[in-house]
Design an enzyme around this catalytic site. Structure first.
Site, PDB file in Angstrom:
ATOM      1  N   HIS A 181       0.810  -1.223   0.000  1.00  0.00           N
ATOM      2  CA  HIS A 181       0.000   0.000   0.000  1.00  0.00           C
ATOM      3  C   HIS A 181       0.840   1.269   0.000  1.00  0.00           C
ATOM      4  O   HIS A 181       2.026   1.250   0.319  1.00  0.00           O
ATOM      5  CB  HIS A 181      -0.907   0.012   1.238  1.00  0.00           C
ATOM      6  N   ARG A 231      -8.799 -10.944   9.619  1.00  0.00           N
ATOM      7  CA  ARG A 231      -7.911  -9.862  10.066  1.00  0.00           C
ATOM      8  C   ARG A 231      -8.019  -9.690  11.587  1.00  0.00           C
ATOM      9  O   ARG A 231      -8.993 -10.133  12.179  1.00  0.00           O
ATOM     10  CB  ARG A 231      -8.306  -8.561   9.389  1.00  0.00           C
ATOM     11  N   ILE A 287      -2.479  -5.913  14.100  1.00  0.00           N
ATOM     12  CA  ILE A 287      -1.860  -5.790  12.773  1.00  0.00           C
ATOM     13  C   ILE A 287      -2.843  -6.306  11.723  1.00  0.00           C
ATOM     14  O   ILE A 287      -3.083  -7.497  11.612  1.00  0.00           O
ATOM     15  CB  ILE A 287      -0.532  -6.567  12.683  1.00  0.00           C
ATOM     16  N   CYS A 346       3.900 -29.411 -12.988  1.00  0.00           N
ATOM     17  CA  CYS A 346       2.659 -28.635 -12.996  1.00  0.00           C
ATOM     18  C   CYS A 346       2.578 -27.928 -14.332  1.00  0.00           C
ATOM     19  O   CYS A 346       3.372 -27.032 -14.606  1.00  0.00           O
ATOM     20  CB  CYS A 346       2.669 -27.618 -11.860  1.00  0.00           C
ATOM     21  N   CYS A 384      -1.461 -32.385 -11.208  1.00  0.00           N
ATOM     22  CA  CYS A 384      -0.124 -32.493 -10.629  1.00  0.00           C
ATOM     23  C   CYS A 384      -0.088 -32.996  -9.197  1.00  0.00           C
ATOM     24  O   CYS A 384       0.955 -33.440  -8.730  1.00  0.00           O
ATOM     25  CB  CYS A 384       0.643 -31.176 -10.747  1.00  0.00           C
TER      26      CYS A 384
END
Lengths: 436, 541, 123
Positions: B99, B370, B395, B459, B501
């Site tokens: 950000h 969060r 945080i 993959c 895979c």
């Protein structure tokens, strides 16, 4: 730089048939396969029922594949195994592919290209199943890989979502290995798989089939512990209040196959939104001259016999395309005019009740007297009629006692006799409710 | 109270944003049973009697970044993570945006650290060998009358708050540069320094570099209890793997930070968990967007303090498209299950950003929880009643951007307290697993010559070779699970979601680690994938 | 007696009606309708008298790269013997490189059919 006439991508049933047919037409062929062994998905399809149309025998997947592998090896066609195509670009001599393998990077210059890349399975997130992220959610093909190639049991007690053939086959397979299949849930009001598989894979083992039902949530922090199943209405919308929790250790999904056409899209090949495969002419050449498509990458087939058949068509004409430029190595292929695949294209439009129709267009410069077409109906219809119309006039019709979307219909048509010009409007449609 | 949203409303209404006086929620929630913290099943005495200088609780971005910075000093650093891998909480399930802080005002810790963090991201990601791209961010507006106020705000942010790269882009320029954007956009705020990083990739890189520099990091290890002395100092910490006696404890426990604070009898804040769901789309969709973009409406993001809903669209660092996140309060700290409404909310809004972008291209989705406080700011300080604990709490977004910066400050706090010597052997540089598909053909061929496993593609969607998977397994701290490999080198992240895979990846893990195939798990040690051999195996006794 | 039977002989999956009749002498005969071919008729009558099925499965091997090898029965077996035959198949461990069509279990359970290998993948 290695040079070849035809480069085939994919060593499954479509690619094998394509390589064999291109070689028989006299072309130099290289086949690229990313796995260590040829055969594609047939390696893990150990059940029987393959080859009924072609051989009149009920072969298992490996047996069917190995017939082609035998012929492929006899013809001494070059195969590059454990090799991955990392990029392909178009140039004035055709196409240049970069291949990655244990040996390093190799570049191959080819005049024509056959995409026999098969399909992949839709995943739980693509059908918007919510809840936690436990172990125990498998696509049917992955469960099949674990069971049939690695000899490992992915579940002891499971629910299967989707009545596609692989799901039905796995219901029986897991039951034979001792697992309990609690039920097969299908969101549509009709099964997606073949009727015989509903009977021999489910009913023979008392496995219930729940139509108009779906799975909406999974539970379990580590391993899956339960799923939520619900009834749906005729618009396939969840009917609230019908939620039921089924305790199980796995959810196995057979909710559809998607043709793999990422290479085609990178090369700007036009994709038919109905088939999700390239739009092709009767030679199975795509909208990019020199690129051919076959097998499940072209459209998802219900029978391997048709996959091989489309491979043979693509192989033959990819060889013809390449062999036009036999002595043109140092000239610009794209500057040639009047080449095969350069003719006038007329699209076949699809009308009522048809899900899709392959090929999607006719090349008027080619022989159209004996064209193999495939189509699927949009829904289950009794007593219906396929009609081909040219400028509104019916030029061909055929009655069907049953049409079911899971069962692909195949026909051989003489388009040459239909009086088609480059201005013609061709329409294929199914008329329903025809009296017997 | 029996409604969680009522409790959140009460606490939020008394909370003063940015205040040092925190709301501690002791209202009893009667609406449902709050689920207890999931504890790993592992139980041994591996850690018994250890006396680390610093014990870090939590292996998210905060804990791992702090551990790495502390290894610059001659300190014994121990990090405990209760899950089976790092970054399995909010650090791993966010959008990965680096950000710029345009939505934050001067004065908060969030704002301070987001500005610092953004500046040092190039250096950190270079040292840790983690892909990072500054792809810029547009916050677009559809209401013309907002032009003047937003211009003023932009000036204020640029010259007062220090968001130096803030610019206003007019409609014409915006749509010229981004032809897929909605024609309804009238103007946008643009910040060129916004970027994208792989959030769990960065966390794991920090953890690996910390381990390489001597830190001890333990997975599947949960803190269960603490003892404190008369001064409030933590004397011992009980885990499922024995009791340890640290000098300093760092609480980087994410959603459980208030529970850990409680163990230290120092709970002066409450975490109120907030779910956010993101969707990942097929790489094909990346043709629609090569930046970060969102549409903003008045009363939502800019003038109302607090969190925004609906998120945005972005091209991820791995060239997928990500849509989200939304924001929904919850009392379940570990409820990362997804639901249809979250995805609908995000896509309904994002149709206004890039109309051509469709949920049909979704290949996966995930939810993170969060860990905000009611004051919506970070808490980075010494304990108020517990003198040897540093709280690194609350945080939430933009925690990923801020962590590299506040890790330095926490490092300073520890150094001031313990006065250690410099670690002369500290190597800031980590060498990640090479990404073969991003190399030119010549370099790639050279690598394959050295190690032919780099030429075997396992993959196909993400073009990951056997060699890269083996490299990941040989990195420090890599658990032998399908998901650990997926998060480190990406097999299974593509459009088939591991359908092709995963059996191959499991075989490689089994072979490299000398395990039976059925002992290779998905994510946690209990996440059984296979029940053993079909023949004479699980069901045939 | 009337019974509806779906033919599993080929993908066409004909839906057939079988009528069982007993004549004056007590001899039982069947009338089959709805079948597209002769195989359907045989299948339908078998379904009422002695239903038969095939089995495709795998056998364990000692080879690391091919932990299991595909196999099937060489001809249909009675439907009620499916799990008994599976139990026999599950006992086998292949230790030598066998080829497609090689017999893995001869005359399994005395049913007169063999369990055969269906792939050359060991070679």
């Amino acid at each position: 730089m290695v040079k070849t006439d035809v480069l085939v991508i994919g060593g499954g049933p479509a690619g094998l048939a394509a390589a064999i047919s291109a070689k028989k037409e006299g072309a130099d062929v290289i086949l690229v396969e990313r796995e260590a062994r040829l055969g594609g998905i047939l390696k893990q399809c150990i059940h029987d029922g393959f080859g009924l149309v072609r051989y009149g025998e009920k072969l298992s997947g490996p047996e069917y594949a190995e017939r082609f592998i035998g012929e492929f090896l006899e013809l001494k066609i070059k195969a590059k195994l454990l090799t991955f195509v990392t990029s392909i670009e178009k140039n004035d001599k055709g196409f240049k592919a970069a291949l990655v393998s244990k040996e390093g990077i190799e570049e191959v210059q080819t005049k024509s290209l056959i995409l026999a890349t098969g399909c992949r399975e839709r995943t739980s997130k693509q059908v918007f199943i919510h809840g936690t992220r436990p172990a125990g959610i498998f696509t049917a093909g992955t469960a099949q890989h674990f069971t049939n190639l690695l000899g490992q049991l992915p579940t002891k007690r499971c629910v299967i979502l989707g009545s596609g053939d692989i799901g039905l086959i796995m219901a029986r397979r897991l039951t034979l290995e001792g697992a309990k299949v609690l039920g097969v849930y299908e969101v549509k009001p009709t099964p997606s798989g073949l009727t015989r598989n509903i009977h021999q894979c489910l009913y023979d083992f008392d496995i219930p089939l729940y139509l108009s039902h779906t799975v909406t949530r999974v539970f379990g922090d580590d391993r899956l512990t339960a799923v939520e199943v619900v009834k749906v209405d005729e618009k396939m919308q969840v009917i609230s209040g019908t939620e039921e929790i089924v305790e199980c250790d796995a959810l196995i999904l057979s909710v559809g196959l998607i043709p793999e056409n990422e290479i085609a899209e990178d090369l700007d090949v036009e994709i038919d939104p109905k088939t999700k495969g390239p739009k092709c002419d009767t030679h199975l050449m795509t909208s990019v001259p020199g690129i051919f498509s076959c097998g499940n990458a072209l459209h998802v087939s219900d029978l391997v016999d048709y996959v091989s058949e489309s491979g043979e068509t693509a192989g033959k004409y990819a060889a013809h395309f390449a062999l036009q430029f036999q002595d043109a190595d140092n000239k610009n292929i794209s500057s040639y005019t009047g080449v095969l695949g350069d003719g006038k294209l007329v699209d076949i439009e699809i009308g009522d009740n048809i899900l899709y129709f392959v090929p999607q267009s006719l090349n008027l410069e080619t022989d159209l007297s004996s064209v193999i077409v495939y189509f699927r109906s949009k829904d289950v219809f009794d007593n219906s009629k396929l009609k081909i119309k040219v400028d509104g006039k019916v030029v061909f019709e055929k009655k069907y006692a049953f049409l079911r979307p899971p069962e692909m219909e195949k026909l051989k048509l003489d388009f040459a006799s239909f009086g088609i010009t480059d201005k013609s409007l061709i329409l294929a449609e199914v008329e329903v409710g025809v009296s017997e | 109270m029996d409604s969680w949203s009522d409790i959140v409303d009460v606490c939020s209404s008394v909370a003063i944003h940015g205040s040092h006086i925190h709301v501690v929620n002791d209202i009893k929630f009667t609406g449902d049973k709050i689920p207890p913290m999931r504890i790993p099943s592992l139980s041994d005495e591996t850690l018994s009697g250890k006396t680390p200088d610093v014990l870090i609780i939590g292996g998210g971005i905060s804990g791992c970044a702090i551990a790495r910075e502390l290894t610059k000093w001659n300190l014994s650093v121990m990090l405990l993570e209760k899950e089976a891998d790092f970054a399995l909480g909010a650090s791993g399930s966010n959008d990965g945006e680096v950000h710029v802080g345009f939505d934050l005002s001067k004065g908060s810790l969030k704002q301070k650290y987001v500005l610092l963090g953004n500046k040092i991201f190039d250096q950190i990601t270079d040292e840790l060998d983690v892909p990072f791209k500054r792809i810029g961010q547009y916050a677009a507006f559809t209401q013309s009358w907002l032009f003047i106020p937003i211009c003023l705000l932009a000036l204020w942010r640029r010259f007062y708050d220090g968001v130096w790269d803030t610019r206003i882009v007019t409609r014409k320029k915006l749509l010229k540069k981004n032809s897929t954007f909605s024609k309804k956009m009238k103007f946008a705020v643009y910040n060129s320094s916004a970027g994208v990083v792989c959030p769990y990739g960065l966390t794991i890189a920090y953890a690996e570099n910390a381990a390489e520099n001597g830190a001890e990091l333990y997975l599947n290890t949960a803190v269960l209890d603490m003892e404190t002395d008369k001064d409030g100092n933590i004397t011992s910490v009980t885990t499922n793997r024995g009791k340890v006696y640290p000098k300093v404890v760092i609480n980087a426990a994410g959603v459980f930070a208030d529970d850990v604070a409680e163990m230290a009898k120092d709970r002066f804040y409450s975490i109120y968990p907030r779910r956010g769901t993101n969707s990942i789309q097929d790489k094909k969709a990346a043709k629609n967007i090569d930046t970060i973009a969102s549409v903003q409406y008045i009363n939502k993001a800019m003038f109302k303090k607090g969190h925004t809903k609906g998120g945005g669209l972005m091209r991820t660092v791995h060239d997928n498209v990500l849509a989200g996140p939304d924001a929904v309060e919850t009392y379940k700290k570990e409820d990362t299950s997804t639901n249809a409404e979250s995805i609908k909310t995000v896509y309904d809004k994002q149709k206004g950003t890039v109309p051509a972008n469709s949920e049909r291209d979704i290949i996966t989705y995930f939810t993170g929880v969060r860990a905000p406080t009611f004051e919506e700011d970070f808490i980075i300080e010494w304990g108020r009643k517990c003198p040897n604990m540093i709280h690194c709490s609350g945080i939430q977004s933009p925690g990923l951007t801020a962590a590299p910066a506040f890790a330095f400050d926490i490092e300073k706090m520890v150094v001031e307290k313990l006065n250690p010597e410099k670690n002369k052997n500290f190597n800031p540089r980590r060498q990640g697993v090479p990404s073969l598909k991003n190399m030119d053909l010549e370099k790639r061929a050279e690598m394959i010559k050295k190690n032919p496993d780099y030429g075997i593609i396992i993959c196909r969607c993400e073009e990951i070779s056997k060699g890269e998977i083996i490299d990941a397994l040989n990195r420090p701290l890599c658990p032998p699970t399908v998901d650990a490999i997926k998060r480190r080198v990406r097999p299974g992240m593509g459009r088939c979601q591991g359908g092709f895979c995963s059996p191959l990846v499991m075989q490689i893990i089994a072979e490299e680690r000398g395990l039976k195939l059925s002992d290779v798990k998905k994510a946690s040690t209990e996440a059984v994938v296979l029940y053993g051999e079909t023949k004479g195996g699980a069901l045939h006794g | 007696m009337n019974k509806e039977i779906v033919c599993i002989t080929c993908p066409r999956g004909c839906i057939m009606k079988v009528t069982q009749e007993k004549d004056d002498l007590g001899k039982i005969s069947f009338q089959v309708t709805g079948n597209f071919c002769k195989k359907g008729e045989t299948f339908a009558i078998n379904e009422l008298t002695s239903p038969m099925r095939t089995i495709c499965s795998t056998v364990k091997t000692d080879f690391k790269d091919v932990p299991v090898l595909p196999c099937r029965v060489s001809a249909d077996i009675p439907k009620d013997k499916i799990f008994d035959v599976m139990a026999e198949i599950n006992k086998v461990v292949i230790t030598e490189k066998i080829k497609r069509n090689d017999i893995i279990i001869k005359n399994v359970l005395g049913l007169g059919v063999d369990v055969i290998c269906t792939s050359d993948m060991l070679n």
